[in-house]
Each structure stands twice: as structure tokens, then as C-alpha cells.
Write an enzyme that holds these catalytic residues in place. Structure first.
Site, PDB file in Angstrom:
ATOM      1  N   HIS A   1       3.828   1.102  -8.772  1.00  0.00           N
ATOM      2  CA  HIS A   1       5.046   2.059  -8.922  1.00  0.00           C
ATOM      3  C   HIS A   1       4.604   3.166  -9.843  1.00  0.00           C
ATOM      4  O   HIS A   1       3.600   3.251 -10.417  1.00  0.00           O
ATOM      5  CB  HIS A   1       6.130   1.531  -9.532  1.00  0.00           C
ATOM      6  CG  HIS A   1       6.980   0.480  -8.747  1.00  0.00           C
ATOM      7  ND1 HIS A   1       7.612   0.980  -7.534  1.00  0.00           N
ATOM      8  CD2 HIS A   1       6.882  -0.965  -8.580  1.00  0.00           C
ATOM      9  CE1 HIS A   1       8.072  -0.141  -6.827  1.00  0.00           C
ATOM     10  NE2 HIS A   1       7.586  -1.121  -7.497  1.00  0.00           N
TER      11      HIS A   1
ATOM     12  N   ASP B   1       0.284  -9.808  -4.662  1.00  0.00           N
ATOM     13  CA  ASP B   1       1.756  -9.085  -4.828  1.00  0.00           C
ATOM     14  C   ASP B   1       1.339  -7.600  -5.395  1.00  0.00           C
ATOM     15  O   ASP B   1       2.358  -7.302  -6.189  1.00  0.00           O
ATOM     16  CB  ASP B   1       2.882 -10.036  -5.207  1.00  0.00           C
ATOM     17  CG  ASP B   1       4.252  -9.291  -4.808  1.00  0.00           C
ATOM     18  OD1 ASP B   1       4.242  -8.399  -3.956  1.00  0.00           O
ATOM     19  OD2 ASP B   1       5.390  -9.724  -5.334  1.00  0.00           O
TER      20      ASP B   1
ATOM     21  N   LEU C   1       0.853  -1.410   0.037  1.00  0.00           N
ATOM     22  CA  LEU C   1       0.015   0.090   0.192  1.00  0.00           C
ATOM     23  C   LEU C   1       1.017   1.335   0.061  1.00  0.00           C
ATOM     24  O   LEU C   1       0.322   2.528  -0.238  1.00  0.00           O
ATOM     25  CB  LEU C   1      -1.014   0.065   1.205  1.00  0.00           C
ATOM     26  CG  LEU C   1      -2.007  -0.963   0.966  1.00  0.00           C
ATOM     27  CD1 LEU C   1      -2.921  -0.995   2.323  1.00  0.00           C
ATOM     28  CD2 LEU C   1      -2.970  -0.739  -0.245  1.00  0.00           C
ATOM     29  N   ARG C   2       2.204   1.112   0.398  1.00  0.00           N
ATOM     30  CA  ARG C   2       3.128   2.349  -0.010  1.00  0.00           C
ATOM     31  C   ARG C   2       2.972   3.408   0.954  1.00  0.00           C
ATOM     32  O   ARG C   2       3.743   4.156   1.233  1.00  0.00           O
ATOM     33  CB  ARG C   2       2.938   2.851  -1.396  1.00  0.00           C
ATOM     34  CG  ARG C   2       3.117   1.896  -2.473  1.00  0.00           C
ATOM     35  CD  ARG C   2       4.720   1.302  -2.480  1.00  0.00           C
ATOM     36  NE  ARG C   2       4.852   0.288  -3.604  1.00  0.00           N
ATOM     37  CZ  ARG C   2       5.504  -0.702  -3.670  1.00  0.00           C
ATOM     38  NH1 ARG C   2       6.226  -1.272  -2.539  1.00  0.00           N
ATOM     39  NH2 ARG C   2       5.706  -1.484  -4.749  1.00  0.00           N
TER      40      ARG C   2
HETATM   41 ZN   LIG Z   1       7.658 -10.660  -2.156  1.00  0.00          ZN
END
Ligand SMILES: [Zn+2]
Length: 431
Positions: free
Chosen positions: A314, A310, A68-69
Site C-alpha cells: 500500500h 500475503d 501485485l495490484r
Molecule cells: Zn487473505
């Protein structure tokens, strides 16, 4: 907008793998709780009837691996954009990975995420905490404190704990604190410097490869130590055929383990990296067809019992670099079900119910949460899907802030029409 949390979903086809339901029937929800599932429910006048004939009703999907950054890289994703993106894929519960900035390795970092998600009132956020402080692989983090604050798992995802002594100790602590340890299996001595699957494509492009053995050795190390310590172990994003074999063997020995793979390993091969296509750069790498075939066999026999994404957002320009310098990963939450349904169910590889098991109650079991099924009395997290809806994956049309999507342009089937979290419809509030 449906604001009430009491309603009947009428005329849909319900698939709830945990309760072995796979038939046309209605669902009655009152005050956010599932009250009844049966044919032709005649509700009192005060309850809204939502006609969904021709659609499918699933437990809200669960994704064990989402980046989620936030905090730190809110330009790539926020808890808000990530949860909205997940809801658009029918995912009502996500486990957030701890490789934020700073790393989620303390009580306060966990509490920040939980309070943020609570305020947003979107999907359910279950944070994970780092195994080691700063994910540096040296000092074990404050597991007990983080568990008290609400983590459901510990992981150093992004890297594996390279030092076996520290991993063993972490597993012992995890067992003591009744936490599942989730490993990103990658031996850095073998994978270091590699940027894609070691095979024909890496040779053709003259790029350094990551051998399957870099994963296999790490999987073996993790399994052996889980057997010794008795720690509950979950293996993240498996990509190799030998991993499947090892997991099968250790499961048969009664070791307390589970394993997952992701849509990119099931729908694509390393051919996606041809012509230096950086969208195909994934960690672990997308591998060759023989590995994909073994993963699908692993799903069929439930050796691999979970499918996660996953989801790794970006900025678009970070992929527009030479292959070696480009960032790893792809966004995925908004299309993971559609990809797996199209690739596995429509082709007859898996039944719809078997696919859903890997995206609902089986991941719920890994992190021990009461979600992922439509049992009477349970919280009404529900995804209604139109399985006939064909659509093209376009990252620009997604809710994620990420601009990197390895699935761009793929045509898939299946889109949610309603997504309920504790009985509240969320999809219509997003779009
Ligand atoms: Zn990983």
C-alpha cells in the site's frame, strides 16, 4: 552480469528438501536445465564457473500469496515491481491474488497478467482467479475458461465466501476442473468491525477486536465442505491455535487439504499494535504468543506445510491514519526467507531443510507445478543465499512500490547473492 544459462555453481552447500540433499556440492546447469549435482564437477571450458563457496544453494522459492495490484492500483505495485521484489527475496515463482481492479475473474484478465509477465521475463507468475464474480460471493466465476488461460488456483482472498451453499457449489466445480480452492478463512459476522486481535492489546487501546473464533469457524466450515465435496483445499494465512488443531484432525482423516501461515504470525505478536501502530494492522490479525507457539508447532509437525507472505503493498500515507481507517497488511516478499530463517532455523525450531520444504516443493505441490526442487532435468530456478549476511529490514531499500512494512527495523540473517530463473541470473539485472 551472468548472461549465459550454462554454468557450474561451484563450492556451495546445496539444500534441496525434495531430494533429501543437504551437503556441499556443485551444480551444473546447461541451457537453463539442471544437468548434474555432485561433488567437484569438472566442466568443459565453455561452461562458466561461478564460485559460491561459503554460500547456500536452494531451489528458487515459491510464494503462494502475493498481491501485485496490477491492473488497477499500479501506484501501489505493478507486476514488474512485485516480481522484482520477490526475486530480491530469492522467490522465483509467485501466485498473484485476484483482488485487482477489475477483479481477476475472467479469461481476459488472466491472459493480461500472463502476457505481461512473459514480456517482463523476470520471475514466474502463476495467476489465481476469483471463486465468485467480482469476489462478491454470489455468482461462481468462469473457472474452466480461466483454467484454460493458465490459473493455478481459485480464491476470493481478502474475503471468505460467506454463503456456505455457494462455497459448496464452488468446491464441486473446482473438483471437476481439478483446481485447488484457496480460502481466506474469516467469518464476517464475527470479525466485522474488528481491526486487531481480540485480547489485552485491543482492550488497552479500546479498539474493536477480531476473535480467533472468527477464523476457527470459517476454517471448520471450509474443512467440512472439502471433506464432503472431495475438493482440494488450501487454507491461506492461518493465525490461530484452533485452526492448527482442526487442520491436523482433518488431515488425519485423509481430507485433501493443505495450510499455510506467514512470517508476520511467526515473528510478531499483537504487541506490535501497541501505541496504535498501524503497521501491525493485518488481516487476519497478528495474534498473541500462545497462537504463535501453536503455529510453530504446526510447522514442526508439517500440519502447516507452506509459508507464504500475503505480500500486500500500500502507499505509505495509507498507514498514516487512525487505526480503524488504516489499510491492512504489509509487504513481505523481500524478507520472508530471512525472517523465517532467523526466527525458526537460527533458534533451532526448524531445520533449514524443513523450512525450505515449506517455501519450495510443498507450495509447488499445492498448485501442481513442476518447480521447487533441484532434480536433474528440471528447470534451473535457483536461489543462492549468503546465510551469514546480517541486514536490517528497510522498506525504502526494497524494490516494492509499497511503503508499508511491519518488519521495518528488524535485524535478520540471509540474503540472496544470485537468483536464477530458467538458468538466467536475474538479481544483477535488477539492482
Ligand atoms: Zn487473505
Amino acid at each position: 552480469m551472468i548472461s549465459t544459462s550454462s554454468f557450474v555453481l561451484a563450492g556451495g552447500h546445496v539444500v534441496d528438501p525434495k531430494n533429501n540433499i543437504d551437503k556441499k556440492c556443485d551444480v551444473l546447469v546447461k541451457d537453463g536445465v539442471i544437468i548434474e549435482i555432485s561433488e567437484n564437477i569438472s566442466a568443459e571450458a565453455s561452461v562458466e564457473i561461478i564460485n559460491i563457496s561459503g554460500k547456500y544453494v536452494f531451489p528458487g522459492l515459491i510464494d503462494l500469496q502475493v498481491h501485485l495490484r496490477e491492473p488497477g492500483r499500479e501506484d501501489k505495485e505493478t507486476i514488474e515491481s512485485g516480481l522484482k521484489s520477490a526475486l530480491c527475496g530469492g522467490i522465483t515463482s509467485v501466485v498473484s491474488m485476484p483482488n485487482t481492479t477489475p477483479v481477476t475473474d475472467s479469461q481476459s484478465a488472466v491472459e493480461f497478467q500472463i502476457s505481461r509477465a512473459k514480456k517482463l521475463n523476470l520471475g514466474n507468475l502463476y495467476p489465481s482467479g476469483a471463486i465468485t464474480k467480482g469476489q462478491k460471493g454470489k455468482e461462481i466465476s468462469e473457472m474452466w475458461e480461466m483454467k484454460n488461460s493458465g490459473i493455478v488456483a481459485i480464491t476470493d482472498d481478502g474475503v471468505d465466501v460467506q454463503n456456505e451453499g455457494i462455497l459448496e457449489k464452488a468446491m464441486e466445480y473446482a473438483k471437476t476442473h481439478d483446481l485447488v480452492l484457496m480460502s481466506h478463512c474469516q467469518n464476517e459476522a464475527l470479525s466485522g468491525g474488528g481491526v486487531l486481535h481480540e485480547g489485552d492489546i485491543s482492550t488497552k487501546l479500546a479498539l474493536p477486536g477480531i476473535s480467533p473464533q472468527a477464523e476457527d469457524l470459517a476454517v471448520y466450515k471450509n474443512l467440512v465442505l472439502a471433506e464432503k465435496t472431495g475438493c482440494k483445499l488450501h487454507l491461506l494465512h492461518n493465525s490461530t491455535k484452533e485452526s492448527v488443531k482442526l487442520i491436523k484432525e482433518f488431515k488425519a482423516r485423509g481430507v485433501n487439504i493443505s495450510a499455510e501461515t506467514c512470517p508476520q504470525y511467526l515473528t510478531l505478536t499483537d504487541a506490535i499494535c501497541d501505541n496504535y501502530n498501524t503497521q501491525g494492522k493485518m488481516y487476519p490479525p497478528i495474534r498473541s504468543q500462545d497462537h504463535q507457539d501453536a503455529l510453530i508447532e504446526g510447522l514442526k509437525e508439517n500440519t502447516i506445510s507452506v509459508i507464504s507472505t500475503d505480500h500486500a503493498p500500500h502507499l505509505a500515507f495509507e498507514k498514516e491514519k487512525p487505526f480503524v481507517e488504516s489499510v491492512w497488511g504489509s509487504v513481505g516478499v523481500e524478507c520472508s526467507f530471512a525472517l523465517c530463517y532467523t526466527r525458526l532455523v537460527k533458534t533451532g525450531e526448524l531445520s533449514l531443510s524443513d523450512l525450505l520444504a515449506k517455501m519450495t516443493f510443498q507450495p509447488a505441490d499445492v498448485i501442481s507445478i513442476k518447480r521447487g526442487d533441484l532434480s536433474v532435468g528440471s528447470v534451473a530456478d535457483i536461489a543462492v543465499f549468503d546465510l551469514e549476511k546480517e541486514w536490517e529490514i528497510k522498506v525504502d531499500e526494497m524494490q516494492t512500490k509499497g511503503g508499508n512494512c511491519v518488519f521495518e527495523g528488524m535485524k535478520v540473517f540471509g540474503k540472496p547473492t544470485h537468483v536464477f530463473v530458467a538458468g538466467d541470473e536475474k538479481l544483477s539485472t535488477i539492482k
